[in-house]
Design a protein around this motif. Structure first.
Motif, short mmCIF file in Angstrom:
data_model
loop_
_atom_site.label_atom_id
_atom_site.label_comp_id
_atom_site.label_asym_id
_atom_site.label_seq_id
_atom_site.Cartn_x
_atom_site.Cartn_y
_atom_site.Cartn_z
N THR A 237 -1.02 34.12 17.07
CA THR A 237 -0.67 32.98 16.50
C THR A 237 0.74 33.29 16.08
O THR A 237 1.43 32.15 15.63
CB THR A 237 -1.39 32.58 15.44
N THR A 238 1.36 34.57 15.78
CA THR A 238 2.47 34.62 15.38
C THR A 238 3.52 34.65 16.59
O THR A 238 4.44 34.05 16.81
CB THR A 238 2.70 35.96 14.61
N LEU A 239 2.94 35.51 17.76
CA LEU A 239 3.79 35.49 18.95
C LEU A 239 3.98 33.99 19.30
O LEU A 239 5.09 33.88 20.21
CB LEU A 239 2.90 36.29 19.97
N VAL A 240 3.09 33.24 19.46
CA VAL A 240 3.22 31.94 20.02
C VAL A 240 4.27 31.11 19.23
O VAL A 240 4.96 30.25 19.89
CB VAL A 240 1.99 30.91 20.13
N ARG A 241 4.55 31.21 18.09
CA ARG A 241 5.73 30.79 17.16
C ARG A 241 6.86 31.37 17.33
O ARG A 241 7.88 30.96 16.65
CB ARG A 241 5.17 30.60 15.90
N PHE A 242 7.13 32.61 17.96
CA PHE A 242 8.29 33.19 17.67
C PHE A 242 9.48 32.86 18.15
O PHE A 242 10.48 32.51 17.31
CB PHE A 242 7.85 34.72 18.01
#
Length: 347
Positions: A237-242
């Motif tokens: 969920t952090t990577l997809v927003r990075f």
């Protein structure tokens, strides 16, 4: 998550001249299979509780993914606040009349005030609300997803993955703690730094952790081996927003996700796995960060980019072996009423 009155949007306390601190005081009542006398918990009961989870929020996105992977749609209903909110509360702007159809409220704050009329902290998502009382039971986002795996077992779908395998929990807990403090929270630490020195330290700390993840995932398909676990949900969920948000908005710009080979392939592998990418709405994500964070983006201009087509490209992670769902099976397609409005997936 959102914020108390003295904090910036996102649940992050920040002011000029200070490093940031996240308010981690939550409503910690649990929903459990059995409850001991005096325990701050209520019994699992299908149909009684409603998960409120904004697609824009990475912490809430975890709960949306776990609910999908475990097949809890019939046991635990879901409500989706809109991607933007004021300083007071998340609101149900996406529903007809701006009112949640089950809870009958426009502001999530109303459910918090049902729990405590003097509730003093941020109105955060995810939150689980008792539909019989209209009051929030818990907003302890980390425990919510673990309890989905361990306390709602009787209502898991056939073939549901074991997201919190007992034999791996000791190592998993350490991995997830590191991911939370250094990566999930790390992007906020950089984005809401109150001084150049605080930002520099946060930036270095974040990319040290991302380099660790890049190395770990160079030789294994998922964080704990050959199958998806809760640790992967939390990192995803952090990577997809990075690249869509954090790289520019939070100034975490040493490298884009697309420039970190193992992490980019890993993130695409997860995105293309049922239960992950089909929960993601990039449009809502960008609207939330760029419109709500007025202190970082005063004109509230939402960027058109980046190009999202790469998320659907071949990832090649199958060569590392393993199976995403272990001995289990993928979830059923997303129910029409729960589809992400701006999903880039066609299925």
């Amino acid at each position: 998550m959102t914020e108390p009155a003295d904090a910036t949007p996102g649940g992050v306390y920040s002011s000029k001249g200070k490093a940031y601190t996240r308010d981690t005081r939550y409503l910690t009542t649990r929903i459990m299979r059995s409850v001991a006398p005096g325990e701050d918990a209520v019994l699992v009961e299908p149909g009684r509780f409603r998960l409120i989870a904004a697609r824009a929020c990475p912490w809430a996105n975890r709960a949306i993914i776990d609910r999908r992977l475990l097949g809890l749609e019939d046991a635990l209903s879901i409500g989706f606040p809109g991607p933007t909110h004021d300083a007071d509360s998340w609101t149900f702007d996406l529903d007809p009349g701006g009112v949640d159809p089950v809870l009958g409220i426009h502001k999530l704050k109303d459910a918090y005030l049902r729990r405590d009329p003097d509730y003093p902290r941020g109105i955060t998502v995810p939150a689980i609300v008792d539909t019989t009382t209209g009051a929030v039971v818990t907003n302890d986002f980390a425990q919510i997803t673990l309890d989905m795996s361990t306390q709602w077992v009787e209502y898991h779908r056939p073939g549901a993955p074991d997201l919190y395998p007992l034999a791996q929990r000791e190592e998993m807990d350490q991995v997830m703690r590191y991911i939370y403090t250094e990566i999930n929270n790390g992007v906020y630490r950089a984005g809401f730094a109150g001084t150049q020195e605080a930002y520099n330290a946060a930036y270095d700390r974040l990319f040290t952790a991302l380099d660790w993840a890049e190395e770990r995932l160079s030789g294994r398909r998922f964080l704990m081996g050959g199958a998806i676990t809760e640790a992967d949900v939390r990192l995803f969920t952090t990577l997809v927003r990075f690249d869509a948000v954090y790289h520019g908005h939070f100034k975490t710009n040493r490298t884009k996700l697309t420039e970190m080979p193992a992490l980019w392939a890993y993130a695409r592998d997860l995105f293309q796995t049922p239960g992950f990418g089909d929960t993601v709405d990039f449009e809502q994500i960008k609207q939330h960060y760029y419109i709500v964070h007025r202190d970082l983006n005063p004109l509230q201009i939402v960027p058109q980019g980046p190009d999202l087509s790469g998320w659907l490209s071949e990832h090649g992670r199958d060569a590392l072996g393993g199976a995403p769902f272990g001995a289990g099976t993928p979830p059923e397609p997303v129910r029409p009423e729960e589809r992400a409005p701006h999903s880039i997936l066609t299925c």
